[in-house]
Design a protein around this motif. Structure first.
Motif, PDB file in Angstrom:
ATOM      1  N   TYR A  14      -5.999 -15.950   1.469  1.00 54.35           N
ATOM      2  CA  TYR A  14      -5.784 -15.359   0.153  1.00 54.35           C
ATOM      3  C   TYR A  14      -6.949 -14.457  -0.242  1.00 54.35           C
ATOM      4  O   TYR A  14      -8.112 -14.808  -0.047  1.00 54.35           O
ATOM      5  N   PRO A  20      -5.799 -17.648  -8.279  1.00 56.49           N
ATOM      6  CA  PRO A  20      -4.626 -18.342  -7.724  1.00 56.49           C
ATOM      7  C   PRO A  20      -3.445 -18.331  -8.704  1.00 56.49           C
ATOM      8  O   PRO A  20      -3.612 -18.600  -9.889  1.00 56.49           O
ATOM      9  N   HIS A  24       0.659 -18.047  -4.485  1.00 58.36           N
ATOM     10  CA  HIS A  24      -0.273 -18.721  -3.577  1.00 58.36           C
ATOM     11  C   HIS A  24       0.114 -20.201  -3.422  1.00 58.36           C
ATOM     12  O   HIS A  24       0.116 -20.742  -2.314  1.00 58.36           O
TER      13      HIS A  24
END
Length: 516
Positions: A14, A20, A24
């Motif tokens: 990522y 996030p 994700h």
């Protein structure tokens, strides 16, 4: 686990410029469920996730924040590591592209490609998107009414002209097409496979694989004026974690029996560039690349500017971890786009988890507690109804294996829920509460059949909802050593007379708080 079948599963790494979000969490959970399933099924599993920390975007963001790029990467990588923990993920490794092991792997791969004649020095001139870290041909750009040009993703592009090393991607067109033909499952789902093949058939241009206009990246061996293109750097993480350039040890053990799980926006990098890099370096390409869809929020495209980004941590806080894990993999066929809505979330929680599964467990175990002295009842002669109940429950594992090997999580969960619904129908038909007076031996057989079905359901749901499933296995007194899939058979069935703990609710109904 010497001699066990091996299985390697990876999330994309990522990008540390992002916070996030649900996308994700979705990819990471999908990988975790598959890793858990394979471990339970006797495989030697390696599960990798991590962060992609180089590139122009990170350098620019760090500059804007007045911090060194590594400090920004440290801070944001920690957020992704924390997310994996909060999601209850069973990853064996968390890789960062700023680690020394990764620099060594990237430079070794570059040197191999150079030696093979697949990398050469030239000059790049063309359209580049900093946001996508990708180059685009003129015919791929979207022309705006005001004359501006955008990448197909909607990202701004800029004209770049600089010295660059190139990878001879054009030389791999026929060999890639042959690979897709020879390995029909190497890219999934089929819509993405067709998209990838169409792109390759359209003709491949050599790929610029170095930059000189910024410095935050892995230096090209022997030419420090250049850093490696961020995608060549990032994709290499999958073999860095296996010890490359050492191709013994973990590399020999797990590669190429790997599934790369990615979002549909990065399938080209994983299913075109990555296999070409590997084959050029005399390494086998991955076994499978699976590209899943995107989520919308209450019917709207998710975007920072609209302010409707879904925070997975707040979802878990609101609904519970197992409930979020279940919903995300149940709601839409994996590979398709899906819409997150609170109404749908509550519907799944209340109708399927609380009413169907939770209520089945609670009422069956309460009847055993009340009528069988809190012990596994005695199983008498089985009727046709009992066999009809148990056959699909014991047969679940074969159906799960098939669905999971195709990454069809929704099909796996539907197979489980068919047994849940059948068990509820069996309770209603057999009416064990009425058998207490008329035929207590038959009541015991019915309740044993139901308790055994619950054992099998809890084994089956472990990869999806590990905490709740283990609580249910505790409630039917399954020993710790009998919770893997070797126990998915009558040989490990519940033993009459085994004491059971007092039944407790596992899936509470979700009641929305009303503002006063």
């Amino acid at each position: 686990m010497s001699g066990a079948k091996t299985f390697y599963i990876t999330t994309p790494i990522y990008y540390v410029n992002d916070k996030p979000h649900i996308g994700h969490a979705y990819t990471t959970l999908a990988c975790d469920v598959l890793a858990r399933f394979k471990r339970l099924d006797g495989f030697d599993v390696k599960f990798l996730t991590g962060t992609d920390e180089h590139g122009q975007k990170v350098e620019k963001s760090a500059e804007a924040a007045g911090v060194p790029p590594l400090a920004l990467a440290d801070q944001n990588s920690a957020n992704f590591k924390e997310l994996a923990g909060i999601l209850g993920c069973s990853n064996d490794d968390f890789i960062r592209t700023t680690e020394p092991r990764h620099l060594a792997a990237c430079q070794a791969l570059w040197t191999k490609l150079l030696e093979k004649g697949d990398i050469y020095l030239g000059a790049y001139e063309g359209w580049y998107s900093v946001r996508d870290e990708a180059f685009y041909a003129e015919d791929e750009l979207v022309k705006e009414p005001n004359g501006a040009k955008l990448a197909p993703t909607g990202a701004p592009v800029e004209w770049v002209k600089e010295p660059s090393y190139f990878f001879r991607l054009s030389a791999w067109q026929d060999r890639l097409l042959q690979w897709y033909e020879d390995n029909p499952d190497c890219v999934g789902p089929n819509s993405r496979r067709n998209e990838v093949m169409s792109f390759v058939k359209g003709g491949l241009q050599d790929l610029s694989v170095s930059r000189t206009s910024f410095k935050w990246g892995i230096p090209v061996p022997g030419d420090d004026a250049h850093i490696m293109y961020v995608w060549l750097d990032a994709l290499t993480n999958y073999i860095t974690a296996l010890g490359y350039p050492d191709t013994s040890g973990d590399f020999a053990r797990y590669w190429p029996n790997v599934i790369h799980m990615v979002g549909k926006d990065i399938v080209r990098f994983h299913a075109v560039y990555w296999p070409a890099f590997l084959m050029a370096a005399d390494l086998p390409p991955p076994k499978r690349v699976f590209a899943h869809g995107w989520w919308t929020n209450e019917g709207q495209k998710i975007s920072k500017s609209v302010g409707n980004v879904i925070d997975p941590l707040s979802l878990i806080e609101t609904y519970g971890l197992d409930q979020v894990r279940y919903f995300l993999l149940r709601e839409v066929p994996f590979g398709n786009d899906g819409d997150f809505s609170h109404r749908a979330m509550m519907g799944r929680m209340n109708s399927e988890l609380a009413n169907d599964y939770g209520n089945l467990v609670q009422r069956v175990l309460s009847m055993i507690g009340k009528n069988c002295g809190g012990q596994v009842p005695e199983r008498g002669p089985a009727t046709g109804d009992d066999s009809e109940m148990l056959a699909p429950a014991y047969g679940l594992l074969a159906r799960l294996r098939d669905a999971m090997d195709r990454q069809l999580y929704h099909e796996a969960l539907e197979a489980i829920w068919m047994v849940v619904r059948a068990a509820n129908a069996y309770v209603d038909k057999q009416a064990p509460w009425g058998l207490k007076k008329t035929d207590p031996a038959r009541m015991g057989t019915v309740l044993w059949t139901l308790a055994e079905t619950i054992r099998l359901l809890a084994l089956a749901t472990q990869p999806f909802m590990p905490t709740a499933s283990n609580r249910i296995l505790d409630l039917v007194a399954v020993p710790e050593g009998q919770r893997d899939y070797r126990s998915f058979s009558p040989v490990a069935a519940l033993v009459t007379g085994t004491p059971l703990p007092s039944p407790q609710g596992v899936f509470p109904r979700y009641v929305e708080e009303v503002a006063s």
